[in-house]
Write a protein that holds these residues in place. Sequence first.
Motif, PDB file in Angstrom:
ATOM      1  N   ARG A 350       0.836  -1.202   0.000  1.00 58.41           N
ATOM      2  CA  ARG A 350       0.000   0.000   0.000  1.00 58.41           C
ATOM      3  C   ARG A 350       0.869   1.250   0.000  1.00 58.41           C
ATOM      4  NH1 ARG A 350      -4.033   2.183   4.710  1.00 58.41           N
ATOM      5  NH2 ARG A 350      -5.134   3.720   3.453  1.00 58.41           N
ATOM      6  N   TYR A 353       2.151   1.723  -3.430  1.00 57.24           N
ATOM      7  CA  TYR A 353       1.080   2.212  -4.312  1.00 57.24           C
ATOM      8  C   TYR A 353       0.911   3.722  -4.171  1.00 57.24           C
ATOM      9  CZ  TYR A 353      -3.588   2.739  -6.339  1.00 57.24           C
ATOM     10  OH  TYR A 353      -4.659   3.137  -7.103  1.00 57.24           O
ATOM     11  N   GLY A 390      -4.820   2.053 -12.135  1.00 50.57           N
ATOM     12  CA  GLY A 390      -5.727   0.978 -11.715  1.00 50.57           C
ATOM     13  C   GLY A 390      -5.313  -0.413 -12.121  1.00 50.57           C
ATOM     14  N   VAL A 463      -8.971   1.080  -9.686  1.00 49.12           N
ATOM     15  CA  VAL A 463      -8.891   2.049  -8.595  1.00 49.12           C
ATOM     16  C   VAL A 463      -9.954   1.751  -7.544  1.00 49.12           C
ATOM     17  CG1 VAL A 463      -9.127   4.490  -7.999  1.00 49.12           C
ATOM     18  CG2 VAL A 463      -7.891   3.828 -10.063  1.00 49.12           C
ATOM     19  N   LYS A 466      -8.981  -1.367  -5.506  1.00 49.41           N
ATOM     20  CA  LYS A 466      -7.550  -1.391  -5.192  1.00 49.41           C
ATOM     21  C   LYS A 466      -7.266  -2.131  -3.895  1.00 49.41           C
ATOM     22  CE  LYS A 466      -7.383   3.190  -2.968  1.00 49.41           C
ATOM     23  NZ  LYS A 466      -8.828   3.487  -3.104  1.00 49.41           N
TER      24      LYS A 466
END
Length: 492
Positions: A350, A353, A390, A463, A466
């Motif tokens: 995460r 990301y 995405g 997205v 996610k």
Amino acid sequence: MILTLLTHQWKSELRSSVFKKSLVLNIILGLLILYFGSIFLFLGFYLDDILLKVFPGQDVVAVFNGGLLYYFLIDLFFRFLLQEMPVLAVQPYLHLPVRKSKLVHYLLLKSIPSFFNLLPFLLIVPFMVSAVVPAHGQSMAVVWLLALVAITLLNNYLLLYFKRQMSTKPLYTLAFGLTIALLMLLDYIGVLQLQVVSKAIFGAMLQQPWLLAVPMLLLVGAYTLNYGFLKGHTYPEELKVHKTAAVTGANIAFLNRFGEIGKLIELELKLIWRHKRTKSIITMSVFFLFYGLIFYNKGTYLDGFGFLIFVGIILSGMPMFNYGQFLPGWQSAHFDGLLTQRISPYQFYRAKYWMVVPVILLAYVLTLPYGFFGYKIILINTATLLYNIGVNVFVIFFFSVYNKDRLDLSKGSAFNWQGVGASKFVMILPAMVLPILIYLPFGLLGVPYAGIAAIGGLGLLGVIFKKQLLQFSANRFLEHKYKLAAGYRQSA
């Protein structure tokens, strides 16, 4: 001595991690080499007929000469992407009675039998036999061929020099890239007509054989630059780190509000800022912001959609590709310690990301001026932006568990190029090819904008979901974390 070095290099190649890679990647890479080699060889035998049909009534040799400067500029671009640095582990030889000059000369000469140096001559040699020799005679054709050989090797050594300089003097590399971009811009606005210049230069080679001395002298100069740089950076104290640099830099207050994720992003940003290897990735990504200048000024590309999708993916996604292709190798030096921390794989991915997404958005904003070339560019680049955020981020995460090559970020010398090469680029191919395949059926049905919407819509779905995709990436990491740890230990 050369035979001994060749024997050692051969053993090193056999024992390298390349042979331990996925069989699928090796097969794909081999097929790509075979495919492009076959295309060049086929074009070489029929190029004179093709040029005569496309440019009726013109001298095919002059037409071919007019495109050579464009080719060599494009060749530099793809070399920057794909060409591996020739590496020889010199440290074990430095305490032996082996002259350093021999080691450096061997390292430079071993870069000559490269795919990029040999590929163009699958096209040039057949064309020379079928078109140049009948028109200008055998001796002039040989001079012309030797000039092309010299310029090809000049590209090889220029690229190697600036790629090595990127780790120590990134501004030199930036100036080099801006010079190429300036040439393209001058050609676009009509100040400098590269086609006319190219015809004049290579046409003169067929009339004045003494001009062969010019590219030969340039080649010697590029070789000397590399030789001097390498010989000056092969001292033991430069190849071995004796102490760890002091930690500098204050906390980034803005990231503290995001809790553990903010702390992980802050640590990642400090890692990038403190190491030359990671800084070079940033420099490389900046160059790709000018990628659109190569294609958007050509009306033939603006008429279609497929190629614009490919360019859109690169413009906003290349920073992610450049940095993400080595995940989680950036932490390979302390990977065992990372596994003992109270950091879940979900938090780890995460943080990656949310570090990558703002960079993709920034690249998109900086490339918005390309919209002056046509409204389609804005639509396509927006769709590819969503697709990169995405979908492609998670494609990179999917392949990250196969990156078992250790990256030694403490080394800043020219010999520290672990993991750089075409095999990593093959891993990024699905991220670049898949959106074009998504668009293809819509394009064949005559509804191209529906295809663009499909690409953007798929990215938007990524997205939205996610959290689930990040959990999937974390689960794959859990399955492969011990293999990664073992790989980093073995390649240490």
